[in-house]
Motif scaffolding. Structure first.
Motif, PDB file in Angstrom:
ATOM      1  N   ASN A 165       0.829  -1.206   0.000  1.00 38.36           N
ATOM      2  CA  ASN A 165       0.000   0.000   0.000  1.00 38.36           C
ATOM      3  C   ASN A 165       0.862   1.255   0.000  1.00 38.36           C
ATOM      4  O   ASN A 165       0.577   2.220  -0.719  1.00 38.36           O
ATOM      5  CB  ASN A 165      -0.933   0.005   1.215  1.00 38.36           C
ATOM      6  CG  ASN A 165      -2.096  -0.958   1.055  1.00 38.36           C
ATOM      7  OD1 ASN A 165      -2.483  -1.300  -0.054  1.00 38.36           O
ATOM      8  ND2 ASN A 165      -2.641  -1.414   2.174  1.00 38.36           N
ATOM      9  N   GLU A 166       1.909   1.248   0.821  1.00 37.11           N
ATOM     10  CA  GLU A 166       2.802   2.401   0.861  1.00 37.11           C
ATOM     11  C   GLU A 166       3.499   2.619  -0.475  1.00 37.11           C
ATOM     12  O   GLU A 166       3.732   3.752  -0.899  1.00 37.11           O
ATOM     13  CB  GLU A 166       3.831   2.241   1.978  1.00 37.11           C
ATOM     14  CG  GLU A 166       3.230   2.357   3.377  1.00 37.11           C
ATOM     15  CD  GLU A 166       4.282   2.341   4.466  1.00 37.11           C
ATOM     16  OE1 GLU A 166       5.488   2.190   4.123  1.00 37.11           O
ATOM     17  OE2 GLU A 166       3.913   2.462   5.642  1.00 37.11           O
ATOM     18  N   PHE A 167       3.817   1.513  -1.161  1.00 37.00           N
ATOM     19  CA  PHE A 167       4.473   1.630  -2.468  1.00 37.00           C
ATOM     20  C   PHE A 167       3.518   2.210  -3.510  1.00 37.00           C
ATOM     21  O   PHE A 167       3.874   3.116  -4.271  1.00 37.00           O
ATOM     22  CB  PHE A 167       4.980   0.267  -2.919  1.00 37.00           C
ATOM     23  CG  PHE A 167       5.552   0.263  -4.314  1.00 37.00           C
ATOM     24  CD1 PHE A 167       6.840   0.726  -4.540  1.00 37.00           C
ATOM     25  CD2 PHE A 167       4.809  -0.194  -5.390  1.00 37.00           C
ATOM     26  CE1 PHE A 167       7.374   0.738  -5.826  1.00 37.00           C
ATOM     27  CE2 PHE A 167       5.335  -0.190  -6.676  1.00 37.00           C
ATOM     28  CZ  PHE A 167       6.620   0.282  -6.894  1.00 37.00           C
ATOM     29  N   HIS A 168       2.298   1.696  -3.544  1.00 36.98           N
ATOM     30  CA  HIS A 168       1.344   2.113  -4.579  1.00 36.98           C
ATOM     31  C   HIS A 168       0.828   3.539  -4.364  1.00 36.98           C
ATOM     32  O   HIS A 168       0.441   4.203  -5.328  1.00 36.98           O
ATOM     33  CB  HIS A 168       0.173   1.137  -4.630  1.00 36.98           C
ATOM     34  CG  HIS A 168       0.533  -0.204  -5.207  1.00 36.98           C
ATOM     35  ND1 HIS A 168       0.984  -0.365  -6.498  1.00 36.98           N
ATOM     36  CD2 HIS A 168       0.527  -1.445  -4.657  1.00 36.98           C
ATOM     37  CE1 HIS A 168       1.223  -1.646  -6.734  1.00 36.98           C
ATOM     38  NE2 HIS A 168       0.963  -2.318  -5.627  1.00 36.98           N
ATOM     39  N   GLY A 197      12.403  -3.753  -5.452  1.00 37.42           N
ATOM     40  CA  GLY A 197      13.202  -4.646  -4.611  1.00 37.42           C
ATOM     41  C   GLY A 197      13.543  -4.101  -3.246  1.00 37.42           C
ATOM     42  O   GLY A 197      13.723  -4.867  -2.299  1.00 37.42           O
ATOM     43  N   ASP A 198      13.636  -2.776  -3.118  1.00 42.21           N
ATOM     44  CA  ASP A 198      14.001  -2.201  -1.825  1.00 42.21           C
ATOM     45  C   ASP A 198      12.794  -1.942  -0.938  1.00 42.21           C
ATOM     46  O   ASP A 198      12.962  -1.522   0.219  1.00 42.21           O
ATOM     47  CB  ASP A 198      14.791  -0.906  -2.026  1.00 42.21           C
ATOM     48  CG  ASP A 198      14.011   0.132  -2.810  1.00 42.21           C
ATOM     49  OD1 ASP A 198      13.031  -0.248  -3.500  1.00 42.21           O
ATOM     50  OD2 ASP A 198      14.361   1.328  -2.736  1.00 42.21           O
ATOM     51  N   GLN A 199      11.577  -2.211  -1.426  1.00 43.56           N
ATOM     52  CA  GLN A 199      10.384  -1.883  -0.654  1.00 43.56           C
ATOM     53  C   GLN A 199       9.452  -3.067  -0.412  1.00 43.56           C
ATOM     54  O   GLN A 199       8.928  -3.216   0.693  1.00 43.56           O
ATOM     55  CB  GLN A 199       9.588  -0.772  -1.354  1.00 43.56           C
ATOM     56  CG  GLN A 199      10.354   0.536  -1.488  1.00 43.56           C
ATOM     57  CD  GLN A 199       9.514   1.629  -2.110  1.00 43.56           C
ATOM     58  OE1 GLN A 199       8.453   1.971  -1.621  1.00 43.56           O
ATOM     59  NE2 GLN A 199       9.986   2.163  -3.229  1.00 43.56           N
ATOM     60  N   LEU A 200       9.234  -3.892  -1.419  1.00 48.82           N
ATOM     61  CA  LEU A 200       8.204  -4.919  -1.311  1.00 48.82           C
ATOM     62  C   LEU A 200       8.747  -6.243  -0.782  1.00 48.82           C
ATOM     63  O   LEU A 200       9.919  -6.565  -0.940  1.00 48.82           O
ATOM     64  CB  LEU A 200       7.556  -5.149  -2.679  1.00 48.82           C
ATOM     65  CG  LEU A 200       6.866  -3.941  -3.317  1.00 48.82           C
ATOM     66  CD1 LEU A 200       6.136  -4.356  -4.591  1.00 48.82           C
ATOM     67  CD2 LEU A 200       5.903  -3.270  -2.349  1.00 48.82           C
ATOM     68  N   LEU A 201       7.863  -7.007  -0.148  1.00 50.36           N
ATOM     69  CA  LEU A 201       8.152  -8.373   0.276  1.00 50.36           C
ATOM     70  C   LEU A 201       7.502  -9.306  -0.720  1.00 50.36           C
ATOM     71  O   LEU A 201       6.308  -9.214  -1.003  1.00 50.36           O
ATOM     72  CB  LEU A 201       7.600  -8.631   1.686  1.00 50.36           C
ATOM     73  CG  LEU A 201       8.406  -8.072   2.869  1.00 50.36           C
ATOM     74  CD1 LEU A 201       8.266  -6.554   2.943  1.00 50.36           C
ATOM     75  CD2 LEU A 201       7.935  -8.709   4.168  1.00 50.36           C
ATOM     76  N   PHE A 202       8.269 -10.257  -1.267  1.00 46.59           N
ATOM     77  CA  PHE A 202       7.778 -11.105  -2.344  1.00 46.59           C
ATOM     78  C   PHE A 202       7.524 -12.555  -1.899  1.00 46.59           C
ATOM     79  O   PHE A 202       6.575 -13.174  -2.357  1.00 46.59           O
ATOM     80  CB  PHE A 202       8.789 -11.128  -3.500  1.00 46.59           C
ATOM     81  CG  PHE A 202       9.082  -9.781  -4.089  1.00 46.59           C
ATOM     82  CD1 PHE A 202       8.269  -9.233  -5.067  1.00 46.59           C
ATOM     83  CD2 PHE A 202      10.177  -9.055  -3.654  1.00 46.59           C
ATOM     84  CE1 PHE A 202       8.540  -7.990  -5.600  1.00 46.59           C
ATOM     85  CE2 PHE A 202      10.463  -7.811  -4.184  1.00 46.59           C
ATOM     86  CZ  PHE A 202       9.643  -7.282  -5.156  1.00 46.59           C
TER      87      PHE A 202
END
Length: 208
Positions: A165-168, A197-202
């Motif tokens: 959510n913070e990324f989008h 890559g520096d923000q999301l968990l995959f």
């Protein structure tokens, strides 16, 4: 885009490519194995503040950027709700704030080591009991170690959703800063993860 491509070609096309692989220092597995560690250091601050910092030097974690294990641990350590370390310390009137984690900067995380730090802002009373405060932190970390992450996927998924959510919905950043960040990401992540890559968990991998 055409104009930008033209500028990039003009400015950077003369830089030679020597074909050498990216240097790695992964063979230096214990950079902090010195007598100076495993000790307590007291430092007199410039301003009136009581702060307790506990730092661990860990094996390099940057290859696990799709899992982000240190982000997961810092989320648990830094939780402020019921049953958390900070909640307990506040009831004792020993602490005002607690932060933990790894900034994923070149100093805190690289091919040689990763640093994990927990910092506690103490009250005057907490300063008198800083040994007990440190003991509580170690007890909590030990509890996490014993229980393991196997039954905690719900927490990981919660972190994943919040970061997504913070990324989008993030605010637009300065273009120069954004380009600089992307260039750093190109040295660390796979091509498909340069932007995220520096923000999301995959991936959820409890063994990591």
């Amino acid at each position: 885009l055409d104009t930008l491509e033209k500028w990039v070609t003009e400015i950077f096309s003369e830089i030679p490519n020597n074909g050498l692989p990216r240097p790695s220092f992964g063979h230096l597995t214990q950079p902090f194995d010195t007598p100076e560690f495993h000790k307590l250091y007291r430092v007199v601050p410039i301003k009136k503040v009581h702060s307790l910092s506990i730092t661990w030097a860990l094996p390099p974690q940057e290859q696990y950027y799709r899992v982000k294990p240190l982000h997961y641990i810092s989320w648990l350590v830094g939780h402020e709700g019921k049953g958390s370390v900070l909640s307990f310390l506040r009831k004792k009137f020993w602490a005002l704030a607690l932060y933990g984690g790894n900034g994923e900067t070149g100093f805190e995380q690289n091919s040689t080591y990763s640093i994990f730090n927990i910092s506690v802002t103490l009250t005057d009373e907490g300063y008198k009991h800083f040994y007990e405060v440190a003991h509580v932190v170690f007890q909590y970390v030990k509890m996490l170690q014993k229980r393991g992450p196997d039954k905690r996927q719900v927490i990981w998924e919660e972190i994943q959703k919040i970061e997504a959510n913070e990324f989008h919905y993030q605010e637009q950043t300065d273009p120069v800063d954004y380009v600089e960040s992307l260039c750093e990401n190109m040295q660390l992540f796979q091509k498909e993860d340069f932007l995220t890559g520096d923000q999301l968990l995959f991936e959820y991998k409890p063994e990591v």
